[in-house]
Design a protein around this motif. Structure first.
Motif, mmCIF file in Angstrom:
data_model
loop_
_atom_site.group_PDB
_atom_site.id
_atom_site.type_symbol
_atom_site.label_atom_id
_atom_site.label_comp_id
_atom_site.label_asym_id
_atom_site.label_seq_id
_atom_site.Cartn_x
_atom_site.Cartn_y
_atom_site.Cartn_z
ATOM 1 N N UNK A 56 4.356 -18.867 6.432
ATOM 2 C CA UNK A 56 5.540 -19.359 5.715
ATOM 3 C C UNK A 56 6.748 -18.472 6.019
ATOM 4 N N UNK A 57 6.512 -17.169 6.027
ATOM 5 C CA UNK A 57 7.612 -16.212 6.211
ATOM 6 C C UNK A 57 8.150 -16.211 7.646
ATOM 7 N N UNK A 58 7.230 -16.188 8.616
ATOM 8 C CA UNK A 58 7.661 -15.954 10.007
ATOM 9 C C UNK A 58 7.586 -17.176 10.913
ATOM 10 N N UNK A 59 6.661 -18.100 10.653
ATOM 11 C CA UNK A 59 6.544 -19.260 11.546
ATOM 12 C C UNK A 59 7.478 -20.389 11.119
ATOM 13 N N UNK A 60 7.563 -20.612 9.810
ATOM 14 C CA UNK A 60 8.341 -21.760 9.323
ATOM 15 C C UNK A 60 9.791 -21.779 9.829
ATOM 16 N N UNK A 117 -0.968 -28.837 -3.377
ATOM 17 C CA UNK A 117 0.257 -28.963 -2.572
ATOM 18 C C UNK A 117 0.994 -30.272 -2.816
ATOM 19 N N UNK A 118 0.394 -31.193 -3.558
ATOM 20 C CA UNK A 118 1.091 -32.434 -3.900
ATOM 21 C C UNK A 118 1.292 -33.355 -2.713
ATOM 22 N N UNK A 160 13.704 -24.536 13.189
ATOM 23 C CA UNK A 160 14.797 -24.456 14.165
ATOM 24 C C UNK A 160 14.594 -25.462 15.300
ATOM 25 N N UNK A 161 13.340 -25.675 15.692
ATOM 26 C CA UNK A 161 13.063 -26.574 16.814
ATOM 27 C C UNK A 161 12.720 -27.992 16.368
ATOM 28 N N UNK A 162 12.695 -28.231 15.068
ATOM 29 C CA UNK A 162 12.290 -29.553 14.577
ATOM 30 C C UNK A 162 10.821 -29.833 14.816
ATOM 31 N N UNK A 163 10.005 -28.776 14.864
ATOM 32 C CA UNK A 163 8.565 -28.924 15.089
ATOM 33 C C UNK A 163 7.843 -29.038 13.739
ATOM 34 N N UNK A 164 6.721 -29.751 13.731
ATOM 35 C CA UNK A 164 5.836 -29.722 12.564
ATOM 36 C C UNK A 164 4.522 -29.069 12.970
ATOM 37 N N UNK A 165 3.711 -28.737 11.977
ATOM 38 C CA UNK A 165 2.447 -28.046 12.255
ATOM 39 C C UNK A 165 1.503 -28.293 11.093
ATOM 40 N N UNK A 166 0.249 -27.931 11.298
ATOM 41 C CA UNK A 166 -0.750 -28.034 10.229
ATOM 42 C C UNK A 166 -1.322 -26.655 9.950
ATOM 43 N N UNK A 167 -1.294 -26.268 8.683
ATOM 44 C CA UNK A 167 -1.864 -24.979 8.264
ATOM 45 C C UNK A 167 -3.109 -25.260 7.431
ATOM 46 N N UNK A 168 -4.273 -24.806 7.910
ATOM 47 C CA UNK A 168 -5.549 -25.066 7.238
ATOM 48 C C UNK A 168 -5.804 -24.006 6.167
ATOM 49 N N UNK A 169 -5.820 -24.428 4.896
ATOM 50 C CA UNK A 169 -5.935 -23.485 3.783
ATOM 51 C C UNK A 169 -7.335 -23.516 3.167
ATOM 52 N N UNK A 188 2.398 -23.265 -0.755
ATOM 53 C CA UNK A 188 1.960 -24.429 0.041
ATOM 54 C C UNK A 188 2.912 -25.603 -0.181
ATOM 55 N N UNK A 189 3.400 -25.746 -1.416
ATOM 56 C CA UNK A 189 4.357 -26.828 -1.691
ATOM 57 C C UNK A 189 5.667 -26.589 -0.943
ATOM 58 N N UNK A 190 6.076 -25.318 -0.845
ATOM 59 C CA UNK A 190 7.269 -24.979 -0.051
ATOM 60 C C UNK A 190 7.071 -25.358 1.408
ATOM 61 N N UNK A 191 5.875 -25.055 1.903
ATOM 62 C CA UNK A 191 5.502 -25.360 3.296
ATOM 63 C C UNK A 191 5.617 -26.869 3.547
ATOM 64 N N UNK A 192 5.073 -27.649 2.608
ATOM 65 C CA UNK A 192 5.100 -29.112 2.730
ATOM 66 C C UNK A 192 6.534 -29.644 2.582
#
Ligand SMILES: [Zn+2]
Length: 246
Positions: free
Chosen positions: A82-86, A171-172, A91-100, A128-132
């Motif tokens: 969340x801190x460093x990858x997000x 995460x809603x 910035x690049x408009x990329x999405x990703x999946x983080x397995x929790x 996680x909600x921030x991430x989503x």
């Protein structure tokens, strides 16, 4: 009928995005420095690749869409994602999946401690909600980061199915993608993942995904602290990883 993807699709595996642990620390290769992660994503963007979450990657995996795409996954749910990858992904408009790991939210990678790996905080439900909310996706990695091969079927079913329910509540958002902890799985686990209505499951088998892969046993491309941009390019754009398939 679905037709398989004509181009192999790389699904990248990252763990922590953090400054590396001191030299000699076990498994420090699993920490990619924030500046290196930014360089990786910058290079992919420059080459015209779109970084996608597993949900966004689905039409490509099913052969319904073609394009220059790369799946981006993070294992375990570290706060440093969340801190460093997000910010880099955004910035690049990329999405990703983080397995929790649903029963360890807000705690740390306790499953690693006996190996001497330093504790690193895992995202809380709020994080996680921030991430989503920032356009990223949450996937499931069992309730306790278990060795599925060592557990009976009833426990495996709980670890897999309840993880989905617990993370969706936390995460809603829908949680439709699974990742086998330690890359351990056998056919009964694949059946349980399908029974729990997951759309895909990723493994630690190496290689890019091709039409021959089951959506519930997808190979991935590991990215480590030492992965330079030329090597990342080779892993994504050439048969470099495919030759390592087992
Ligand atoms: Zn893991």
């Amino acid at each position: 009928m679905l037709k398989p993807p004509s181009n192999p699709i790389p699904i990248l595996t990252y763990h922590q995005i953090a400054p590396p642990a001191p030299k000699g620390a076990p498994y420090r290769s699993l920490c990619v420095a924030p500046a290196d992660f930014a360089r990786h994503m910058g290079m992919l963007a420059l080459l015209g690749y779109q970084g996608l979450s597993m949900s966004a990657l689905m039409p490509y995996l099913r052969g319904e869409r073609q394009g220059k795409v790369v799946g981006i996954t993070f294992d375990d749910g570290y706060l440093n994602n969340l801190e460093h990858a997000l910010p880099v992904l955004a910035r690049h408009g990329f999405s990703s999946t983080c397995y929790a790991v649903s029963q360890l939210l807000g705690q740390s990678n306790v499953w690693d401690h006996h190996k001497g790996i330093a504790a690193a905080p895992l995202m809380t439900a709020a994080q996680l909600r921030q991430w989503v909310a920032a356009g990223q996706e949450v996937g499931a990695h069992t309730r306790h980061h278990v060795h599925l091969n060592a557990l009976d079927e009833a426990t495996c079913r709980q670890e897999i199915a309840l993880c989905k329910t617990e993370l969706e509540l936390a995460c809603g958002a829908p949680v439709n993608h699974f990742c086998y902890p330690y890359g351990e799985f056998a056919q009964p686990h694949v059946a349980l993942v399908q029974e729990a209505q997951f759309h895909t499951a990723t493994t630690t088998h190496r290689g890019r995904s091709t039409g021959g892969d089951s959506l519930w046993a997808l190979p991935r491309v590991p990215v480590l602290r030492s992965t330079t941009r030329p090597v990342l390019w080779a892993k994504v754009a050439t048969a470099y990883e495919d030759r390592r398939r087992d």
